[in-house]
Write a protein that holds these residues in place. Structure first.
Motif, PDB file in Angstrom:
ATOM      1  N   ASN A 109     -53.510 -21.087  84.209  1.00  0.00           N
ATOM      2  CA  ASN A 109     -52.839 -22.288  84.717  1.00  0.00           C
ATOM      3  C   ASN A 109     -51.332 -22.099  84.786  1.00  0.00           C
ATOM      4  OD1 ASN A 109     -55.310 -23.612  84.810  1.00  0.00           O
ATOM      5  ND2 ASN A 109     -55.025 -24.653  82.854  1.00  0.00           N
ATOM      6  N   ALA A 110     -50.766 -21.470  83.767  1.00  0.00           N
ATOM      7  CA  ALA A 110     -49.316 -21.295  83.696  1.00  0.00           C
ATOM      8  C   ALA A 110     -48.788 -20.451  84.854  1.00  0.00           C
ATOM      9  CB  ALA A 110     -48.934 -20.657  82.365  1.00  0.00           C
ATOM     10  N   ILE A 111     -49.640 -19.614  85.397  1.00  0.00           N
ATOM     11  CA  ILE A 111     -49.247 -18.800  86.555  1.00  0.00           C
ATOM     12  C   ILE A 111     -49.447 -19.562  87.858  1.00  0.00           C
ATOM     13  CG2 ILE A 111     -49.794 -16.726  87.891  1.00  0.00           C
ATOM     14  CD1 ILE A 111     -50.712 -15.448  85.215  1.00  0.00           C
ATOM     15  N   VAL A 112     -50.653 -20.124  88.023  1.00  0.00           N
ATOM     16  CA  VAL A 112     -51.047 -20.663  89.330  1.00  0.00           C
ATOM     17  C   VAL A 112     -50.509 -22.067  89.592  1.00  0.00           C
ATOM     18  CG1 VAL A 112     -53.020 -21.224  90.809  1.00  0.00           C
ATOM     19  CG2 VAL A 112     -53.102 -19.211  89.335  1.00  0.00           C
ATOM     20  N   HIS A 113     -50.510 -22.930  88.571  1.00  0.00           N
ATOM     21  CA  HIS A 113     -50.106 -24.315  88.809  1.00  0.00           C
ATOM     22  C   HIS A 113     -48.720 -24.458  89.436  1.00  0.00           C
ATOM     23  CE1 HIS A 113     -53.113 -26.276  85.759  1.00  0.00           C
ATOM     24  NE2 HIS A 113     -53.693 -25.738  86.805  1.00  0.00           N
ATOM     25  N   PRO A 114     -47.681 -23.823  88.890  1.00  0.00           N
ATOM     26  CA  PRO A 114     -46.358 -23.986  89.506  1.00  0.00           C
ATOM     27  C   PRO A 114     -46.309 -23.528  90.958  1.00  0.00           C
ATOM     28  CG  PRO A 114     -46.165 -23.044  87.306  1.00  0.00           C
ATOM     29  CD  PRO A 114     -47.624 -23.003  87.661  1.00  0.00           C
ATOM     30  N   LEU A 115     -47.039 -22.445  91.265  1.00  0.00           N
ATOM     31  CA  LEU A 115     -47.043 -21.938  92.635  1.00  0.00           C
ATOM     32  C   LEU A 115     -47.713 -22.916  93.593  1.00  0.00           C
ATOM     33  CD1 LEU A 115     -48.037 -18.232  91.840  1.00  0.00           C
ATOM     34  CD2 LEU A 115     -45.763 -19.091  92.450  1.00  0.00           C
ATOM     35  N   VAL A 116     -48.850 -23.477  93.190  1.00  0.00           N
ATOM     36  CA  VAL A 116     -49.553 -24.439  94.048  1.00  0.00           C
ATOM     37  C   VAL A 116     -48.760 -25.729  94.154  1.00  0.00           C
ATOM     38  CG1 VAL A 116     -51.684 -25.735  94.390  1.00  0.00           C
ATOM     39  CG2 VAL A 116     -51.774 -23.419  93.497  1.00  0.00           C
ATOM     40  N   ARG A 117     -48.153 -26.141  93.049  1.00  0.00           N
ATOM     41  CA  ARG A 117     -47.359 -27.364  93.066  1.00  0.00           C
ATOM     42  C   ARG A 117     -46.198 -27.251  94.059  1.00  0.00           C
ATOM     43  NH1 ARG A 117     -47.849 -28.568  87.962  1.00  0.00           N
ATOM     44  NH2 ARG A 117     -46.279 -27.081  87.293  1.00  0.00           N
ATOM     45  N   GLU A 118     -45.524 -26.115  94.052  1.00  0.00           N
ATOM     46  CA  GLU A 118     -44.397 -25.923  94.961  1.00  0.00           C
ATOM     47  C   GLU A 118     -44.864 -25.867  96.411  1.00  0.00           C
ATOM     48  OE1 GLU A 118     -40.833 -25.861  96.477  1.00  0.00           O
ATOM     49  OE2 GLU A 118     -41.284 -26.210  94.358  1.00  0.00           O
ATOM     50  N   ARG A 119     -45.990 -25.207  96.662  1.00  0.00           N
ATOM     51  CA  ARG A 119     -46.510 -25.144  98.038  1.00  0.00           C
ATOM     52  C   ARG A 119     -46.970 -26.520  98.498  1.00  0.00           C
ATOM     53  NH1 ARG A 119     -46.059 -23.763 103.008  1.00  0.00           N
ATOM     54  NH2 ARG A 119     -48.000 -23.203 104.079  1.00  0.00           N
ATOM     55  N   THR A 120     -47.575 -27.293  97.600  1.00  0.00           N
ATOM     56  CA  THR A 120     -47.984 -28.659  97.936  1.00  0.00           C
ATOM     57  C   THR A 120     -46.770 -29.501  98.291  1.00  0.00           C
ATOM     58  OG1 THR A 120     -49.869 -28.521  96.424  1.00  0.00           O
ATOM     59  CG2 THR A 120     -49.179 -30.716  97.101  1.00  0.00           C
ATOM     60  N   ARG A 121     -45.723 -29.377  97.487  1.00  0.00           N
ATOM     61  CA  ARG A 121     -44.490 -30.135  97.750  1.00  0.00           C
ATOM     62  C   ARG A 121     -43.915 -29.779  99.124  1.00  0.00           C
ATOM     63  NH1 ARG A 121     -42.198 -28.817  93.537  1.00  0.00           N
ATOM     64  NH2 ARG A 121     -42.406 -30.721  92.303  1.00  0.00           N
ATOM     65  N   GLU A 122     -43.944 -28.501  99.448  1.00  0.00           N
ATOM     66  CA  GLU A 122     -43.415 -28.042 100.727  1.00  0.00           C
ATOM     67  C   GLU A 122     -44.196 -28.648 101.893  1.00  0.00           C
ATOM     68  OE1 GLU A 122     -43.054 -23.814 103.208  1.00  0.00           O
ATOM     69  OE2 GLU A 122     -43.477 -23.802 101.059  1.00  0.00           O
ATOM     70  N   LEU A 123     -45.523 -28.631 101.805  1.00  0.00           N
ATOM     71  CA  LEU A 123     -46.349 -29.167 102.884  1.00  0.00           C
ATOM     72  C   LEU A 123     -46.209 -30.678 103.004  1.00  0.00           C
ATOM     73  CD1 LEU A 123     -49.589 -27.050 102.350  1.00  0.00           C
ATOM     74  CD2 LEU A 123     -47.935 -26.831 104.219  1.00  0.00           C
ATOM     75  N   LEU A 124     -46.206 -31.373 101.873  1.00  0.00           N
ATOM     76  CA  LEU A 124     -46.079 -32.831 101.905  1.00  0.00           C
ATOM     77  C   LEU A 124     -44.752 -33.266 102.501  1.00  0.00           C
ATOM     78  CD1 LEU A 124     -47.585 -33.787  98.423  1.00  0.00           C
ATOM     79  CD2 LEU A 124     -48.539 -34.374 100.642  1.00  0.00           C
TER      80      LEU A 124
END
Length: 341
Positions: A109-124
């Motif tokens: 989680n510590a690896i993947v969550h920040p990356l997905v969160r940032e990509r989600t923010r970018e798309l939104l």
């Protein structure tokens, strides 16, 4: 399916709420459902109708694709044995390693969550005003994200149908049962979701439900948000509806998030709060706040707009035409409530 094993702090938790504050006139819908329930079919239909769909599963795959910093970090943390011969992530092997070990999952989680969160923010952030954004999140309810969205839609199907669909994913019955045991029940989904799509029948019947949601709720909701206005409140009386208490509870989840800096308490009032009564189909809520100076702005971010005064108390109503509701906002000190210093 990598997101099936990412179950600690949610990879996108809070991002939709953050973007909602930036983007007016955009309806944010959280789409969820148990493994094998058929969310993908519903998301596909919503995309065909014009929604912008952000698939958390897909993003979780993208951020650990070949050549990404995410995949390098996973291989460094868990070893090169987690990679296939072609250099891609062996999701099955990684899943077996971390699924039953909380500490291992937390490392992933510590690896993947920040990356997905940032990509989600970018798309939104790219969503234009006047759009409907559907965020497909498998563990939305498990991670208590309902307050991040204007609406939550849950796709439900019987365990029998879910098992039949999952046989095509090369998952054993034991693996499926294990994943299901980590997800909330359908009763919980019904209680929290604003909309339930029954996916136990034909695809055509499922799409009929989705089309009705789009035409009669999401599009009018979008129009109201864009115009900054509340939905029209019904004027006719109807018999008591056993769903009224749950609608009140769902409203409170979002109101607590919107008013958390100032909220003292909430109360379900009016005829819909009295079992067995005739009432207008409007959920009336009374809230007491410490300081109402910024309440209007925060409520507008969540789709609540002022509709005048009632007994010298500011009154708001939701922009959601599918769940009429109004809100009476009292400042601290009213009705014997002492302001806290």
């Amino acid at each position: 399916m990598l997101t099936g094993i990412l179950d600690s702090a949610c990879w996108a938790c809070g991002v939709c709420a953050e973007i909602t504050r930036m983007k007016r006139g955009v309806v944010f819908v959280g789409l969820t459902g148990g493994i094998g329930a058929g969310k993908s079919a519903v998301a596909k239909r919503l995309a065909e109708l014009g929604a912008m769909v952000i698939d958390a599963d897909q993003l979780a795959r993208e951020v650990v694709a070949v050549g990404t910093p995410g995949l390098t970090a996973v291989a460094t943390q868990f070893g090169s044995a987690m990679l296939r011969a072609d250099g891609s992530l062996d999701r099955h092997r990684l899943g077996e390693r971390v699924f039953a070990d909380k500490q291992e999952r937390e490392r992933l989680n510590a690896i993947v969550h920040p990356l997905v969160r940032e990509r989600t923010r970018e798309l939104l952030s790219q969503a234009p005003v006047g759009s409907v954004v559907v965020h497909d999140v498998p563990l939305l309810l498990e991670n208590e994200m309902a307050a991040d969205y204007h609406l939550v839609c849950a796709v439900l199907a019987s365990e029998q149908h879910r098992m039949q669909r999952l046989r095509t994913r090369n998952m054993s019955t034991k693996q499926v049962k294990a994943r299901m045991s980590h997800q909330v029940s359908d009763d919980h989904r019904r209680a929290i979701a604003d909309v339930v799509i029954d996916n136990d029948s034909s695809l055509e019947q499922t799409w009929t439900q989705v089309d009705e949601l789009w035409q009669h709720r999401l599009l009018p909701f979008r129009e109201n948000l864009t115009a900054g206005k509340a939905a029209r409140l019904p004027r006719s009386l109807q018999p008591y509806d056993s769903q009224w208490p749950q609608r009140y509870a769902r409203n409170v989840i979002r109101l607590k998030a919107a008013l958390s800096p100032w909220l003292i308490r909430t109360e379900h009032v009016g005829a819909t709060s009295v079992p067995g009564s005739l009432a207008h189909d409007v959920i009336d809520t009374r809230v007491w706040v410490r300081d109402d100076g910024e309440v209007s702005e925060s409520l507008a971010e969540r789709g609540w707009f002022p509709i005048g005064m009632a007994w010298r108390v500011p009154r708001f109503a939701t922009a959601d035409p599918g769940s009429p509701a109004q809100l009476f906002v009292h400042s601290a000190g009213a009705y014997g409530i002492r302001r806290e210093d």
